[in-house]
Enzyme design. Sequence first.
Site, mmCIF file in Angstrom:
data_model
loop_
_atom_site.group_PDB
_atom_site.id
_atom_site.type_symbol
_atom_site.label_atom_id
_atom_site.label_comp_id
_atom_site.label_asym_id
_atom_site.label_seq_id
_atom_site.Cartn_x
_atom_site.Cartn_y
_atom_site.Cartn_z
ATOM 1 N N SER A 22 8.222 -19.991 9.829
ATOM 2 C CA SER A 22 8.705 -19.965 11.212
ATOM 3 C C SER A 22 8.157 -21.111 12.036
ATOM 4 O O SER A 22 6.986 -21.465 11.916
ATOM 5 C CB SER A 22 8.285 -18.651 11.864
ATOM 6 N N GLY A 23 8.994 -21.656 12.888
ATOM 7 C CA GLY A 23 8.568 -22.763 13.751
ATOM 8 C C GLY A 23 8.725 -24.117 13.085
ATOM 9 O O GLY A 23 8.709 -25.149 13.743
ATOM 10 N N HIS A 27 8.512 -17.336 19.020
ATOM 11 C CA HIS A 27 8.022 -16.052 18.520
ATOM 12 C C HIS A 27 6.682 -16.179 17.797
ATOM 13 O O HIS A 27 6.074 -15.171 17.455
ATOM 14 C CB HIS A 27 9.078 -15.380 17.626
ATOM 15 N N ASP A 57 14.562 -19.273 20.682
ATOM 16 C CA ASP A 57 13.276 -19.144 19.993
ATOM 17 C C ASP A 57 12.700 -20.544 19.745
ATOM 18 O O ASP A 57 12.741 -21.064 18.624
ATOM 19 C CB ASP A 57 13.501 -18.385 18.671
HETATM 20 C C1 4AZ Z 1 9.737 -14.481 9.265
HETATM 21 O O1 4AZ Z 1 9.496 -13.300 9.100
HETATM 22 C C2 4AZ Z 1 10.996 -15.043 8.728
HETATM 23 N N1 4AZ Z 1 14.921 -16.184 5.926
HETATM 24 C C3 4AZ Z 1 11.304 -16.375 8.909
HETATM 25 C C4 4AZ Z 1 12.487 -16.871 8.410
HETATM 26 C C5 4AZ Z 1 13.335 -16.071 7.723
HETATM 27 C C6 4AZ Z 1 13.036 -14.741 7.521
HETATM 28 C C7 4AZ Z 1 11.852 -14.228 8.020
HETATM 29 C C8 4AZ Z 1 14.616 -16.653 7.192
HETATM 30 O O2 4AZ Z 1 8.974 -15.214 9.871
#
Ligand code: 4AZ
Length: 348
Positions: A227-228, A82, A130
């Site tokens: 993320s990632g 993502h 993902d």
């Molecule tokens: C995000 O928005 C995101 N709590 C990544 C991880 C989490 C929440 C949001 C996990 O990239």
Amino acid sequence: MVLAVLGPICRESTPECPVTSPGSIPTSALTMCGTTPLYNRIVGGEDAPAGSWPWQASLQRFGCHVCGGSLINREWVMSAAHCFSSSSVSGWRVSLGRQSLQANNPNQVTQTVAEIILHPNYDSDTSDNDIALLRLSLAVKFTDYIRPVCLAASDSVFNNGTDSWVTGWGRIQEGVPLPFPQTLQEVEVPVLGNRQCSCLNGVGTITNNMICAGVLAGGKDSCQGDSGGPMVSQQGAVWIQSGVVSFGFGCARPNLPGVYSRVSRYQSWINSHISSDKPGFVQFTSSGLDADSSYTCPGLPAPVSTVPAITTTTTDPPSTTPSTQCKYFSVGILFQLLIRLPLEQKKM
Ligand code: 4AZ
């Protein structure tokens, strides 16, 4: 923060404290994955000491941190699908050996990206699969600050409660960016079984390709910008990546654990794209019965009576990220607001 540090600490490369001892470090991911020569043990705390997570990558687009990633061998980095709107490599760079996003990083190496491979079954509606692989334009040299992580092999088992660490440069609270100098953060969170995670996040939202972690009280979690990035657990002398930061309903909210792509489900997919210098896949084992196997809630299929099983079905949100002076946006939060909240309200 309390740190238990074993052995010498090389914070910077100096003649007395070189970053690499030439000739002393083997270069295959298989033989050296998951080792942290500078910090053998960390207890609590938030700012990660330099060299403590040497596989941590910052994925940047046009100079802005967008997502985390993990180095899995000399030329491949793993991240979340993502994080990418397409498999175009234009503008992407991967930064390794970095402690902060803004201060001086003497051990840092930055590479352009030669190829981005998104999982063919990535579903942006449900966040299933993902996961993505990035091939660097040039293989990196391993140092004390740049090393690959081991990956959970397909037969790995992560019972409810397995001690795990998540690292990243993401937000420190919903809507609160990591302040200057943006030092890499680490947080310790236990695995939360898929059955319980489904019950908490919504039955049908957690697939077998996901693994959850968090504390029911809230306050500890990954967030936008993480993320990632990797979730890892230590087994003996090595760190094994169990998850890739994927999504969550907000960040660190009570009873809403973070959701990660389950690395062990992707051993053959990863190996199918990496022909030489295979990543170090290591089986992670958990002892005893998984308390999650008997967890139940309305709507959840009955527990499988024999083997401690992992759970459920489909549906829920993704997310994206940046930092510094870069503008944030999160598909995840938008998705939650548009789709999940109205669904929740209908249930009530
Ligand atoms: C995000 O928005 C995101 N709590 C990544 C991880 C989490 C929440 C949001 C996990 O990239």
